[in-house]
Design a protein around this motif. Sequence first.
Motif, PDB file in Angstrom:
ATOM      1  N   GLU A 186       0.822  -1.212   0.000  1.00 57.42           N
ATOM      2  CA  GLU A 186       0.000   0.000   0.000  1.00 57.42           C
ATOM      3  C   GLU A 186       0.856   1.263   0.000  1.00 57.42           C
ATOM      4  OE1 GLU A 186      -3.432   0.383  -0.257  1.00 57.42           O
ATOM      5  OE2 GLU A 186      -3.274  -1.721  -0.830  1.00 57.42           O
ATOM      6  N   THR A 187       1.956   1.237   0.715  1.00 61.19           N
ATOM      7  CA  THR A 187       2.847   2.400   0.739  1.00 61.19           C
ATOM      8  C   THR A 187       3.409   2.678  -0.644  1.00 61.19           C
ATOM      9  OG1 THR A 187       3.491   1.902   3.000  1.00 61.19           O
ATOM     10  CG2 THR A 187       4.914   3.380   1.782  1.00 61.19           C
ATOM     11  N   ILE A 188       3.906   1.645  -1.301  1.00 57.82           N
ATOM     12  CA  ILE A 188       4.477   1.829  -2.639  1.00 57.82           C
ATOM     13  C   ILE A 188       3.397   2.290  -3.610  1.00 57.82           C
ATOM     14  CG2 ILE A 188       5.617   0.678  -4.570  1.00 57.82           C
ATOM     15  CD1 ILE A 188       6.987  -1.148  -2.493  1.00 57.82           C
ATOM     16  N   LYS A 189       2.208   1.699  -3.492  1.00 51.62           N
ATOM     17  CA  LYS A 189       1.106   2.069  -4.383  1.00 51.62           C
ATOM     18  C   LYS A 189       0.743   3.548  -4.232  1.00 51.62           C
ATOM     19  CE  LYS A 189      -3.253   0.930  -3.670  1.00 51.62           C
ATOM     20  NZ  LYS A 189      -4.486   0.116  -3.542  1.00 51.62           N
ATOM     21  N   TYR A 190       0.589   4.005  -2.988  1.00 53.34           N
ATOM     22  CA  TYR A 190       0.215   5.405  -2.784  1.00 53.34           C
ATOM     23  C   TYR A 190       1.365   6.362  -3.068  1.00 53.34           C
ATOM     24  CZ  TYR A 190      -4.389   4.176  -1.243  1.00 53.34           C
ATOM     25  OH  TYR A 190      -5.672   3.710  -1.214  1.00 53.34           O
ATOM     26  N   THR A 191       2.589   5.917  -2.903  1.00 53.21           N
ATOM     27  CA  THR A 191       3.737   6.742  -3.295  1.00 53.21           C
ATOM     28  C   THR A 191       3.730   6.936  -4.801  1.00 53.21           C
ATOM     29  OG1 THR A 191       5.046   5.951  -1.428  1.00 53.21           O
ATOM     30  CG2 THR A 191       6.259   6.912  -3.259  1.00 53.21           C
ATOM     31  N   ARG A 192       3.416   5.881  -5.531  1.00 54.41           N
ATOM     32  CA  ARG A 192       3.350   5.977  -6.994  1.00 54.41           C
ATOM     33  C   ARG A 192       2.217   6.898  -7.442  1.00 54.41           C
ATOM     34  NH1 ARG A 192       2.446   1.142 -11.344  1.00 54.41           N
ATOM     35  NH2 ARG A 192       3.055   2.362 -13.157  1.00 54.41           N
ATOM     36  N   LEU A 214      11.490  -5.614  -2.677  1.00 54.09           N
ATOM     37  CA  LEU A 214      12.053  -5.939  -3.993  1.00 54.09           C
ATOM     38  C   LEU A 214      11.012  -6.627  -4.880  1.00 54.09           C
ATOM     39  CD1 LEU A 214      15.598  -7.145  -2.921  1.00 54.09           C
ATOM     40  CD2 LEU A 214      15.064  -5.101  -4.256  1.00 54.09           C
ATOM     41  N   SER A 215      10.205  -7.493  -4.304  1.00 52.58           N
ATOM     42  CA  SER A 215       9.164  -8.184  -5.084  1.00 52.58           C
ATOM     43  C   SER A 215       8.091  -7.223  -5.577  1.00 52.58           C
ATOM     44  CB  SER A 215       8.506  -9.270  -4.231  1.00 52.58           C
ATOM     45  OG  SER A 215       9.441 -10.220  -3.828  1.00 52.58           O
ATOM     46  N   PHE A 216       7.602  -6.361  -4.681  1.00 56.07           N
ATOM     47  CA  PHE A 216       6.549  -5.433  -5.075  1.00 56.07           C
ATOM     48  C   PHE A 216       7.031  -4.390  -6.068  1.00 56.07           C
ATOM     49  CE2 PHE A 216       4.427  -6.391  -0.799  1.00 56.07           C
ATOM     50  CZ  PHE A 216       3.683  -7.419  -1.362  1.00 56.07           C
ATOM     51  N   MET A 217       8.287  -4.022  -6.000  1.00 51.75           N
ATOM     52  CA  MET A 217       8.797  -3.038  -6.946  1.00 51.75           C
ATOM     53  C   MET A 217       8.817  -3.587  -8.364  1.00 51.75           C
ATOM     54  SD  MET A 217       9.008  -0.139  -5.758  1.00 51.75           S
ATOM     55  CE  MET A 217       9.712   0.567  -7.230  1.00 51.75           C
ATOM     56  N   GLN A 218       8.824  -4.908  -8.514  1.00 53.32           N
ATOM     57  CA  GLN A 218       8.719  -5.485  -9.847  1.00 53.32           C
ATOM     58  C   GLN A 218       7.346  -5.212 -10.449  1.00 53.32           C
ATOM     59  OE1 GLN A 218      11.419  -6.726 -11.424  1.00 53.32           O
ATOM     60  NE2 GLN A 218      12.373  -6.015  -9.539  1.00 53.32           N
ATOM     61  N   LEU A 219       6.349  -5.080  -9.592  1.00 56.21           N
ATOM     62  CA  LEU A 219       5.003  -4.760 -10.070  1.00 56.21           C
ATOM     63  C   LEU A 219       4.857  -3.278 -10.424  1.00 56.21           C
ATOM     64  CD1 LEU A 219       2.907  -6.675  -7.377  1.00 56.21           C
ATOM     65  CD2 LEU A 219       3.302  -7.369  -9.741  1.00 56.21           C
ATOM     66  N   PHE A 220       5.538  -2.421  -9.677  1.00 54.32           N
ATOM     67  CA  PHE A 220       5.323  -0.986  -9.799  1.00 54.32           C
ATOM     68  C   PHE A 220       6.331  -0.246 -10.672  1.00 54.32           C
ATOM     69  CE2 PHE A 220       3.027  -1.819  -5.800  1.00 54.32           C
ATOM     70  CZ  PHE A 220       1.803  -1.297  -6.165  1.00 54.32           C
ATOM     71  N   LYS A 221       7.445  -0.878 -11.003  1.00 55.91           N
ATOM     72  CA  LYS A 221       8.448  -0.153 -11.779  1.00 55.91           C
ATOM     73  C   LYS A 221       7.950   0.043 -13.205  1.00 55.91           C
ATOM     74  CE  LYS A 221      11.202  -4.008 -13.449  1.00 55.91           C
ATOM     75  NZ  LYS A 221      12.500  -4.627 -13.487  1.00 55.91           N
ATOM     76  N   SER A 222       8.455   1.077 -13.824  1.00 55.19           N
ATOM     77  CA  SER A 222       8.069   1.325 -15.214  1.00 55.19           C
ATOM     78  C   SER A 222       8.955   0.491 -16.118  1.00 55.19           C
ATOM     79  CB  SER A 222       8.209   2.813 -15.548  1.00 55.19           C
ATOM     80  OG  SER A 222       9.528   3.224 -15.310  1.00 55.19           O
ATOM     81  N   SER A 223       8.379   0.052 -17.206  1.00 53.57           N
ATOM     82  CA  SER A 223       9.099  -0.810 -18.129  1.00 53.57           C
ATOM     83  C   SER A 223       9.880   0.019 -19.139  1.00 53.57           C
ATOM     84  CB  SER A 223       8.101  -1.708 -18.877  1.00 53.57           C
ATOM     85  OG  SER A 223       8.778  -2.475 -19.840  1.00 53.57           O
TER      86      SER A 223
END
Length: 149
Positions: free
Chosen positions: A50-56, A134-143
């Motif tokens: 949730e933190t990574i999602k809302y940061t994005r 590290l796992s969740f950042m694979q979902l949120f990083k830009s390609s």
Amino acid sequence: MKNLTLPIRYGIVTSAILIAYFLILSLMGKHTNVFYSLFNGIITGFGIYETIKYTRIRQGKGFSYGSGFTAGITTGFVASLLFTIFFAFYATELNSHFLDELSKVWAKDYKNFQGIVFFTVAVMGFATTLVLTLSFMQLFKSSNNPKKL
């Protein structure tokens, strides 16, 4: 510091949920069974996600891998540190027989058993934080791959 307010808040909330879960297990007498601590990873993972999602969402196009990683690590470390402090307080002040119940064999063999348990709780939290971030950042990083038509 402004960029860390959201992760710190989420870390505090995540640690509060971890503490509440532990206390609920304690009321049911299940807190000495280490297999219930597996759910701690799910709680921590949800907080980091949730933190990574809302940061994005907050940063929009300015979101980078580094900012997401920093947010996730900060959340997990704050949650792990606060939970470890609570755990140490619980085990030493609120229920001094807890560690003896947790491991009847180990508690007799080691002089500094409390320190070992507290260190293990902290390291497990930090390791879980690192792996999940590290796992969740694979979902949120830009390609960087071009889109196929």
